[in-house]
Scaffold this active site. Structure first.
Site, mmCIF file in Angstrom:
data_model
loop_
_atom_site.group_PDB
_atom_site.id
_atom_site.type_symbol
_atom_site.label_atom_id
_atom_site.label_comp_id
_atom_site.label_asym_id
_atom_site.label_seq_id
_atom_site.Cartn_x
_atom_site.Cartn_y
_atom_site.Cartn_z
ATOM 1 N N CYS A 134 55.236 6.534 -63.558
ATOM 2 C CA CYS A 134 55.623 7.627 -62.650
ATOM 3 C C CYS A 134 55.210 9.008 -63.165
ATOM 4 O O CYS A 134 54.675 9.839 -62.417
ATOM 5 C CB CYS A 134 57.116 7.568 -62.400
ATOM 6 S SG CYS A 134 58.077 7.110 -63.851
ATOM 7 N N HIS A 179 61.211 13.583 -61.289
ATOM 8 C CA HIS A 179 60.862 13.881 -62.681
ATOM 9 C C HIS A 179 60.230 15.277 -62.725
ATOM 10 O O HIS A 179 59.431 15.639 -61.856
ATOM 11 C CB HIS A 179 59.832 12.887 -63.226
ATOM 12 C CG HIS A 179 60.362 11.498 -63.449
ATOM 13 N ND1 HIS A 179 61.691 11.136 -63.334
ATOM 14 C CD2 HIS A 179 59.706 10.357 -63.811
ATOM 15 C CE1 HIS A 179 61.831 9.853 -63.607
ATOM 16 N NE2 HIS A 179 60.644 9.353 -63.893
HETATM 17 N N1 LIG Z 1 61.962 3.466 -60.782
HETATM 18 C C1 LIG Z 1 60.860 4.194 -60.898
HETATM 19 O O1 LIG Z 1 60.888 5.444 -60.866
HETATM 20 C C2 LIG Z 1 59.530 3.518 -61.094
HETATM 21 C C3 LIG Z 1 58.362 4.289 -61.030
HETATM 22 C C4 LIG Z 1 57.127 3.678 -61.212
HETATM 23 C C5 LIG Z 1 57.075 2.311 -61.434
HETATM 24 N N2 LIG Z 1 58.225 1.594 -61.507
HETATM 25 C C6 LIG Z 1 58.120 0.143 -61.738
HETATM 26 O O2 LIG Z 1 58.440 -0.528 -60.524
HETATM 27 C C7 LIG Z 1 59.071 -1.781 -60.811
HETATM 28 C C8 LIG Z 1 60.399 -1.836 -60.053
HETATM 29 O O3 LIG Z 1 61.233 -0.807 -60.556
HETATM 30 P P1 LIG Z 1 62.610 -0.400 -59.870
HETATM 31 O O4 LIG Z 1 62.969 0.894 -60.469
HETATM 32 O O5 LIG Z 1 62.546 -0.524 -58.387
HETATM 33 O O6 LIG Z 1 63.598 -1.538 -60.451
HETATM 34 P P2 LIG Z 1 64.976 -2.051 -59.856
HETATM 35 O O7 LIG Z 1 65.661 -1.009 -59.070
HETATM 36 O O8 LIG Z 1 65.708 -2.642 -61.019
HETATM 37 O O9 LIG Z 1 64.551 -3.233 -58.859
HETATM 38 C C9 LIG Z 1 64.018 -4.448 -59.339
HETATM 39 C C10 LIG Z 1 63.688 -5.347 -58.157
HETATM 40 O O10 LIG Z 1 63.104 -6.552 -58.648
HETATM 41 C C11 LIG Z 1 63.825 -7.676 -58.107
HETATM 42 N N3 LIG Z 1 63.697 -8.772 -59.043
HETATM 43 C C12 LIG Z 1 64.255 -8.916 -60.262
HETATM 44 N N4 LIG Z 1 63.818 -10.043 -60.844
HETATM 45 C C13 LIG Z 1 62.969 -10.635 -59.957
HETATM 46 C C14 LIG Z 1 62.187 -11.812 -59.963
HETATM 47 N N5 LIG Z 1 62.193 -12.645 -61.003
HETATM 48 N N6 LIG Z 1 61.427 -12.088 -58.885
HETATM 49 C C15 LIG Z 1 61.393 -11.268 -57.821
HETATM 50 N N7 LIG Z 1 62.116 -10.117 -57.750
HETATM 51 C C16 LIG Z 1 62.890 -9.815 -58.812
HETATM 52 C C17 LIG Z 1 65.225 -7.164 -57.919
HETATM 53 O O11 LIG Z 1 65.907 -8.004 -57.037
HETATM 54 P P3 LIG Z 1 67.534 -8.110 -57.032
HETATM 55 O O12 LIG Z 1 68.040 -6.902 -56.301
HETATM 56 O O13 LIG Z 1 67.782 -9.371 -56.275
HETATM 57 O O14 LIG Z 1 67.978 -8.150 -58.454
HETATM 58 C C18 LIG Z 1 64.912 -5.787 -57.342
HETATM 59 O O15 LIG Z 1 64.520 -5.922 -55.996
HETATM 60 C C19 LIG Z 1 59.216 -1.850 -62.342
HETATM 61 O O16 LIG Z 1 58.131 -2.567 -62.899
HETATM 62 C C20 LIG Z 1 59.114 -0.385 -62.765
HETATM 63 O O17 LIG Z 1 58.613 -0.223 -64.070
HETATM 64 C C21 LIG Z 1 59.447 2.162 -61.329
#
Ligand SMILES: NC(=O)c1ccc[n+]([C@@H]2O[C@H](COP(=O)([O-])OP(=O)(O)OC[C@H]3O[C@@H](n4cnc5c(N)ncnc54)[C@H](OP(=O)(O)O)[C@@H]3O)[C@@H](O)[C@H]2O)c1
Length: 358
Positions: free
Chosen positions: A135, A253
């Protein structure tokens, strides 16, 4: 060669749809006029059957075990790196186009890491798998894009970048948001709070990013990602220093950025480059600087407080910087909604630029 645009009915899978990034993806796809009938949402078994908002529609969440990628399907991976590595291999193997928002493939030399504003030309090779960056890196290179173009057109180049970040808790996902809210309630009630997402309570607190510290370099994982991914996006190993910090903010951020140039540039030239960039909202130093609340929910990266380094300025700096002041070192205050330009929006912009979404 870029792909022919998909036909309107081509299916889209959003994997990790219940997460902080996944829910934002659904919102942005709806905002871009994508029919919810084209979208299948997946998450872990925990979320099976729940309903998510996609604009004025609702989409039902499917368990990931039922994911059967189709040829030419567009797959957004908004899950952790381990799951993303496995799911990307399955989807690419089935002929789908994949945009991975996790860190799994970002440093793979065979996978393009793309922010369309800075290196969209990499999509011309019609890759099957594209990585969307960290990000902070996405926000940083979007903010630097006008300066990169200006330096290239004037025979100058960026020779050094220093960046300190002020990162919101939603960078750690939905659980980060919940932990800031819970820890704040506990702090206000003067009750004890045991953090699980962050190493310390984030209520009314500021601390170095929680990613693992490398004892050799002294950098944490986020500082390494920001450094290496920015270099990959800019296409050269530009010297950089990074410091990444969490602040008790829900989303957006902020980044305090210093850049050094091989040749001096004039403030008026730099301001003109920022004002005319469609991905940026710009304010000069004569205007009030942007705050995180200005960037929340916005597609633009916000840039303000562009000022010459007081260490290197050629000319007087005992008053407001005049448009004709020149310097080879500049400081910027940058803000971006990291769930949008730092993640979901960038992924949708990749899909649009690649001709995978129409
Ligand atoms: N947050 C940010 O600002 C940001 C920015 C850039 C990139 N990212 C990247 O984007 C990705 C998602 O981040 P996030 O912040 O959205 O995380 P998050 O809020 O923790 O969401 C994770 C998602 O993944 C699902 N999940 C967990 N284990 C899984 C599996 N084995 N198979 C399929 N789905 C699964 C969860 O489902 P449940 O709800 O059912 O648990 C939820 O939908 C990460 O790799 C992160 O590094 C995040």
């Amino acid at each position: 060669m870029r792909s022919e645009p998909f036909e309107a009915a081509r299916p889209i899978a959003v994997i990790g749809a219940t997460g902080a990034v996944g829910t934002e993806l659904l919102t942005i796809l709806a905002d871009r006029g994508i029919d919810s009938q084209r979208v299948t949402a997946y998450a872990s078994a925990r979320s099976m059957g729940s309903l998510l908002h996609m604009g004025s529609s609702r989409v039902r969440v499917h368990e990931i075990e039922s994911f059967r990628p189709a040829p030419d399907q567009l797959v957004f991976l908004a899950v952790d790196s381990t799951a993303a590595r496995h799911l990307a291999a399955v989807a690419v193997g089935a002929g789908a186009r994949v945009i991975d928002l996790s860190a799994a493939h970002r440093e793979d030399p065979h996978v393009p890491l793309v922010v369309p504003q800075i290196n969209g030309q990499l999509l011309d090779d019609d890759p099957r798998l594209v990585a969307s960056p960290n990000c902070c890196a996405a926000i940083l290179v979007t903010a630097l894009a006008p300066l990169v173009r200006l330096t290239e057109s004037t025979g100058s180049r960026i020779t050094e970048i220093r960046v300190s970040t002020y990162q919101s808790v939603s960078g750690a996902g939905r659980a980060g948001i919940e932990e800031l809210l819970a820890s704040t309630r506990a702090a206000l009630a003067a009750t004890e709070f045991q953090p699980t997402v962050f190493p310390v309570s984030c209520a009314f607190n500021v601390f170095p990013h929680e990613s693992t510290l490398d004892p050799e370099t002294g950098r944490n994982g986020e500082e390494d990602k920001l450094l290496r991914e920015t270099q990959k996006l800019l296409g050269r190993p530009i010297p950089m220093e990074t410091t990444c910090v969490r602040v008790p903010v829900l989303r957006v951020h902020a980044e305090a950025v210093s850049v050094e140039l091989s040749h001096p540039l004039e403030l008026a030239q730099i301001e003109a480059a920022f004002r005319t960039d469609p991905s940026i909202r710009f304010r000069s130093t004569a205007e009030p600087p942007f705050a995180a609340t200005d960037a929340a929910g916005q597609d633009h990266v916000l840039v303000s407080r562009i000022r010459p380094s007081s260490l290197r300025t050629r000319g007087r700096l005992d008053g407001p910087a005049s448009p004709s002041v020149t310097s080879d070192a500049w400081q910027l205050w940058v803000l971006g909604d990291q769930l949008r330009k730092g993640a979901a929006l960038n992924a949708v912009e990749i899909a649009l630029a690649a001709g995978w979404l129409c």
